[in-house]
Design a protein around this motif. Structure first.
Motif, short mmCIF file in Angstrom:
data_model
loop_
_atom_site.label_atom_id
_atom_site.label_comp_id
_atom_site.label_asym_id
_atom_site.label_seq_id
_atom_site.Cartn_x
_atom_site.Cartn_y
_atom_site.Cartn_z
N LEU A 41 0.85 -1.19 0.00
CA LEU A 41 0.00 0.00 0.00
C LEU A 41 0.89 1.24 0.00
O LEU A 41 1.59 1.52 0.98
CB LEU A 41 -0.90 -0.01 1.23
CG LEU A 41 -2.00 1.05 1.29
CD1 LEU A 41 -2.97 0.90 0.12
CD2 LEU A 41 -2.75 0.97 2.61
N ILE A 42 0.87 1.99 -1.09
CA ILE A 42 1.80 3.11 -1.27
C ILE A 42 1.03 4.39 -1.61
O ILE A 42 0.13 4.37 -2.46
CB ILE A 42 2.84 2.81 -2.37
CG1 ILE A 42 3.64 1.56 -2.00
CG2 ILE A 42 3.77 4.00 -2.56
CD1 ILE A 42 4.65 1.14 -3.05
N LEU A 59 3.93 6.86 -13.18
CA LEU A 59 4.47 6.25 -11.97
C LEU A 59 3.48 5.26 -11.37
O LEU A 59 3.83 4.12 -11.02
CB LEU A 59 4.80 7.35 -10.96
CG LEU A 59 5.34 6.90 -9.61
CD1 LEU A 59 6.86 6.74 -9.67
CD2 LEU A 59 4.98 7.91 -8.51
N ILE A 60 2.23 5.69 -11.25
CA ILE A 60 1.19 4.85 -10.64
C ILE A 60 0.94 3.61 -11.49
O ILE A 60 0.76 2.50 -10.95
CB ILE A 60 -0.11 5.66 -10.46
CG1 ILE A 60 0.09 6.73 -9.38
CG2 ILE A 60 -1.29 4.76 -10.11
CD1 ILE A 60 -1.04 7.73 -9.26
N VAL A 70 -2.32 1.68 -4.79
CA VAL A 70 -1.87 3.07 -4.71
C VAL A 70 -2.99 3.96 -4.18
O VAL A 70 -4.14 3.85 -4.62
CB VAL A 70 -1.40 3.58 -6.09
CG1 VAL A 70 -1.04 5.06 -6.02
CG2 VAL A 70 -0.19 2.76 -6.56
N VAL A 71 -2.63 4.82 -3.23
CA VAL A 71 -3.57 5.81 -2.70
C VAL A 71 -3.11 7.19 -3.17
O VAL A 71 -2.03 7.64 -2.82
CB VAL A 71 -3.63 5.76 -1.17
CG1 VAL A 71 -4.65 6.77 -0.65
CG2 VAL A 71 -3.99 4.36 -0.69
N GLY A 92 4.79 2.89 2.15
CA GLY A 92 5.73 3.81 1.54
C GLY A 92 4.99 4.98 0.92
O GLY A 92 3.75 5.01 0.89
N GLY A 93 5.76 5.95 0.43
CA GLY A 93 5.16 7.11 -0.20
C GLY A 93 6.09 7.69 -1.25
O GLY A 93 7.32 7.60 -1.11
N VAL A 94 5.52 8.27 -2.29
CA VAL A 94 6.30 8.93 -3.33
C VAL A 94 5.71 10.30 -3.60
O VAL A 94 4.49 10.43 -3.80
CB VAL A 94 6.32 8.12 -4.64
CG1 VAL A 94 7.22 8.80 -5.67
CG2 VAL A 94 6.79 6.70 -4.40
N MET A 95 6.55 11.30 -3.58
CA MET A 95 6.15 12.66 -3.92
C MET A 95 6.74 13.02 -5.28
O MET A 95 7.96 12.92 -5.48
CB MET A 95 6.65 13.62 -2.84
CG MET A 95 6.19 15.04 -3.01
SD MET A 95 4.43 15.25 -2.68
CE MET A 95 4.24 16.96 -3.22
N VAL A 96 5.89 13.40 -6.22
CA VAL A 96 6.35 13.84 -7.53
C VAL A 96 6.68 15.33 -7.42
O VAL A 96 5.77 16.16 -7.34
CB VAL A 96 5.28 13.60 -8.62
CG1 VAL A 96 5.83 14.00 -9.99
CG2 VAL A 96 4.83 12.15 -8.62
#
Length: 451
Positions: A41-42, A59-60, A70-71, A92-96
């Motif tokens: 769950l990211i 990315l998603i 993906v949230v 985890g998390g990703v910031m664009v």
């Protein structure tokens, strides 16, 4: 497909769009992230740059093809991403975002569970290897995509660091840089007693008014003028993704990041007397002096959040800070937040009932060179040469925590290598302007002899 390996930096992935970073590469990065952090769950958020929606979609797609759910958080500050990963227990998390870089840049800031960042020492090399190979490990069953609104929870979290009833009704000029800060501030400010002169609150990924880098003096000029014209108590400016914050005083004069570290440290030590505070070794001696004065324990760190955050966790430090405008809070999952730092700084100024220039003058009795960059052919060979010469001339051994540091009491200096360019970065601080300039020129002369 050819991938420019230079997009893999010390703390994130970053490059120009679309030549260095495009949708095809973003797709590979998405899948690689899932393969490396092995998260189910990211969370994903983005800044306001023109290329961010397209890169986010690619990315998603890579993430879901690799099996992650993906949230989508939408347009949020980077520190809101850290909040979301910690608060909702994502894997985890990703910031664009490309943070403070010009509009043609974009990139990805990546964290594991508990908002622990990936870096060039851990995580990013593995992602790089997969991306350079051109293929990630796909899942048999693709993941799903959902959306979540987090800004109200995030704003309440930020407000939990202060007592709103104790704030004074300051008149403040705030420059949101046409970045994500304006989106949050429009909602946050309704809870606060301030009269605000708003500059560039409208999100615009072209950054038409000035570049989103508050460290550059010309990007603060509009703020300075607004403070003077409107007779504000002080001014505040955020970078593009709002994880960094700087201030100017009532005269429009710049307040360095390390002075804000000292201000916030005072507040945090009033909350938890005797607590540990971590700061990078480039910060002024003022920071150590304030921590000692208010009963805290100071721990020095190498420059960079990848080094500072683990030290904070190791020492259970309540707060950490860097001269570059990054402020880290234990109760924010040890991550940095420009918005929380802004609120705490206003709390300190309210309690002290002093003008910013007066408060800084009480703390700061030093003169600094600022960071001076020198291009060299061999960074470490030059550093070793400088260290040897200074040791021979002074009889003092170098502190090698990060590059070389020599502290002679009335003055000190640090030289460290750039992570990405053939540059040495010099910082000098002394008890008088004359001494600082004399020693600055002396060290620069030695660097010239050695390079």
């Amino acid at each position: 497909m050819r991938v420019d390996e230079r997009i893999f930096k010390a703390y994130d992935i970053r490059g120009t769009y679309p030549d260095q970073l495009n949708e095809e590469i973003a797709y590979l990065i998405g899948g690689a992230i899932v393969n490396v952090i092995r998260g189910r769950l990211i969370a994903v958020g983005r800044d306001v740059r023109v290329s961010s929606p397209a890169l986010e979609r690619a990315l998603i797609r890579g993430m879901t093809d690799a099996g992650a759910d993906v949230v989508i958080m939408g347009v949020i500050p980077t520190d809101a991403m850290y909040f979301a990963v910690g608060k909702y227990e994502f894997d985890g998390g990703v910031m664009v975002t490309a943070s403070h870089n010009p509009p043609e840049y974009n990139g990805f800031k990546i964290s594991r569970a508990q908002a622990i960042p990936l870096s060039g020492d851990e995580g990013l090399p593995e992602i790089k290897r997969i991306v350079m190979s051109g293929k990630f490990r796909a899942a048999k069953t693709p993941g799903t995509v959902h959306s979540k609104e987090i800004l109200e929870d995030y704003i309440n979290h930020c407000l939990s660091f202060i007592n709103i009833d104790e704030l004074l009704p300051f008149k403040i000029a705030i420059d949101a840089t046409n970045g994500v800060a304006g989106i949050v501030l429009e909602r946050l400010l309704q809870y606060l007693p301030f009269k605000v002169i708003k500059l560039f609150f409208e999100p615009d990924g072209r950054f038409p008014n000035h570049l989103p880098d508050p460290m550059d003096e010309k990007n603060r000029e509009a703020l300075r003028q607004a403070v003077l014209k409107n007779k504000c108590d002080f001014g505040v400016i955020f970078d593009g993704d709002a994880d960094r914050m700087f201030m100017v005083d009532e005269h429009g004069e710049f307040i360095g990041g390390d002075m804000i570290v000292a201000m916030v440290a005072r507040k945090m030590l009033s909350i938890e007397p005797g607590a540990t505070i971590v700061h990078n070794l480039i910060c002024s001696k003022v920071v150590d002096e304030i921590i000692e004065k208010y009963g805290g324990k100071a721990v020095r760190s190498r420059v960079g959040h990848a080094f500072l955050k683990p030290l904070m966790r190791q020492h259970n430090a309540i707060f950490g800070g860097e001269h570059s405008g990054h402020y880290f809070f234990r109760d924010h999952w040890y991550a940095d937040s420009g918005m929380i730092a802004f609120l705490v700084a206003t709390d300190v100024l309210s309690q002290e009932e002093k003008k910013p220039s007066e408060l800084i003058a009480e703390m700061d009795h030093y003169f600094r060179s600022g960071e001076i960059n020198t291009r060299v052919s061999d960074r470490w060979r030059t550093i070793e040469c400088v260290a040897k010469k200074v040791e021979e001339l002074t009889g003092q051994k170098a502190d090698r925590l990060d590059g070389i540091t020599f502290d002679f009491g009335e003055w000190w200096f640090n030289i460290r290598p750039s992570n990405t360019e053939p540059l040495l970065r010099l910082n000098v601080e002394a008890t008088s302007k004359e001494l600082m300039e004399e020693k600055r020129d002396w060290i620069l002369g030695i660097i010239e002899e050695c390079k």
